[in-house]
Design a protein around this motif. Structure first.
Motif, PDB file in Angstrom:
ATOM      1  N   ALA A 195       0.835  -1.207   0.000  1.00 25.51           N
ATOM      2  CA  ALA A 195       0.000   0.000   0.000  1.00 25.51           C
ATOM      3  C   ALA A 195       0.872   1.261   0.000  1.00 25.51           C
ATOM      4  N   LEU A 196       1.963   1.227   0.758  1.00 29.28           N
ATOM      5  CA  LEU A 196       2.888   2.371   0.773  1.00 29.28           C
ATOM      6  C   LEU A 196       3.445   2.619  -0.622  1.00 29.28           C
ATOM      7  N   GLU A 197       3.908   1.568  -1.286  1.00 28.75           N
ATOM      8  CA  GLU A 197       4.483   1.729  -2.617  1.00 28.75           C
ATOM      9  C   GLU A 197       3.434   2.210  -3.616  1.00 28.75           C
ATOM     10  N   TRP A 198       2.219   1.676  -3.503  1.00 33.69           N
ATOM     11  CA  TRP A 198       1.155   2.154  -4.391  1.00 33.69           C
ATOM     12  C   TRP A 198       0.915   3.648  -4.164  1.00 33.69           C
ATOM     13  N   LEU A 199       0.782   4.041  -2.901  1.00 38.22           N
ATOM     14  CA  LEU A 199       0.499   5.433  -2.577  1.00 38.22           C
ATOM     15  C   LEU A 199       1.642   6.356  -2.996  1.00 38.22           C
ATOM     16  N   ALA A 200       2.883   5.922  -2.748  1.00 38.10           N
ATOM     17  CA  ALA A 200       4.051   6.740  -3.084  1.00 38.10           C
ATOM     18  C   ALA A 200       4.174   6.955  -4.592  1.00 38.10           C
ATOM     19  N   ASN A 201       3.682   6.013  -5.371  1.00 37.18           N
ATOM     20  CA  ASN A 201       3.783   6.111  -6.829  1.00 37.18           C
ATOM     21  C   ASN A 201       2.478   6.554  -7.493  1.00 37.18           C
ATOM     22  N   ASP A 202       1.489   6.870  -6.692  1.00 42.02           N
ATOM     23  CA  ASP A 202       0.193   7.292  -7.212  1.00 42.02           C
ATOM     24  C   ASP A 202       0.236   8.784  -7.527  1.00 42.02           C
ATOM     25  N   ASN A 203       0.088   9.134  -8.794  1.00 41.55           N
ATOM     26  CA  ASN A 203       0.157  10.543  -9.193  1.00 41.55           C
ATOM     27  C   ASN A 203      -0.921  11.394  -8.544  1.00 41.55           C
ATOM     28  N   PHE A 204      -2.109  10.853  -8.356  1.00 41.71           N
ATOM     29  CA  PHE A 204      -3.175  11.630  -7.721  1.00 41.71           C
ATOM     30  C   PHE A 204      -2.766  12.016  -6.299  1.00 41.71           C
TER      31      PHE A 204
END
Length: 175
Positions: free
Chosen positions: A72-81
């Motif tokens: 989840a951290l990696e998804w959030l860190a790489n999420d442009n939004f």
């Protein structure tokens, strides 16, 4: 040699150097040396997220890179939004909590790169208040959703309704 035509003040003053090869114009003296950069390094977005999550959820660990929390951290860190919308700390924590739940349930495909209050799929529903805080989270009953209820759901501080029944989830509902 210095040439000053006196017409335009000091701006028209020119310095020349005579050498055996000829007369050359000298560049104007440089101003005093530039000050060193200020010791105020910018923190990258991923590090900001880790600090924020660690402050609000001290028991969350990122030691296992395949845990729902790390994913989840990696998804959030790489999420442009998430990184470009200047979201509040509460919104970032909310997105992390939902991301951790979705990874824990094996449903990371539910994550979207847009406002989480607009996330609604065939198997779940989110409702938000006017301040964009999740107030209700519901899984469709008997959908066969498996996994562990992550303690990070406790970061949904304004949550009033949580419906996970008739699925194969384990763990305790965080307060």
């Amino acid at each position: 040699l210095v040439f000053d035509d006196g017409m335009y003040g000091s701006e028209s003053r020119h310095e020349f150097v005579a050498s055996p090869l000829g007369v050359f114009s000298m560049p104007p003296p440089t101003p005093s040396p530039t000050p060193p950069p200020t010791p105020n390094p910018t923190i990258n977005f991923r590090d900001r997220l880790i600090a924020l999550i660690s402050q609000h959820m001290p028991s969350t660990s990122f030691a296992n890179s395949f845990s729902p929390q790390s994913l989840a951290l990696e998804w959030l860190a790489n999420d442009n939004f998430s990184s470009s919308e200047q979201l509040s700390d509460n919104r970032l924590l909310q997105r992390f909590a939902l991301g951790t739940a979705f990874f824990s349930f094996g449903r990371e495909s539910w994550l979207e790169h847009r406002d989480e209050c607009g996330w609604n799929g065939n198997w779940f529903r989110l409702w938000c208040d006017s301040g964009l805080s999740v107030v209700s989270f519901s899984l469709v009953s008997r959908a066969g959703i498996t996994g562990t209820i992550p303690p990070e759901l406790g970061a949904l501080t304004l949550l009033q309704s949580l419906s996970l029944h008739s699925n194969q989830l384990t763990g305790t509902i965080p307060s």
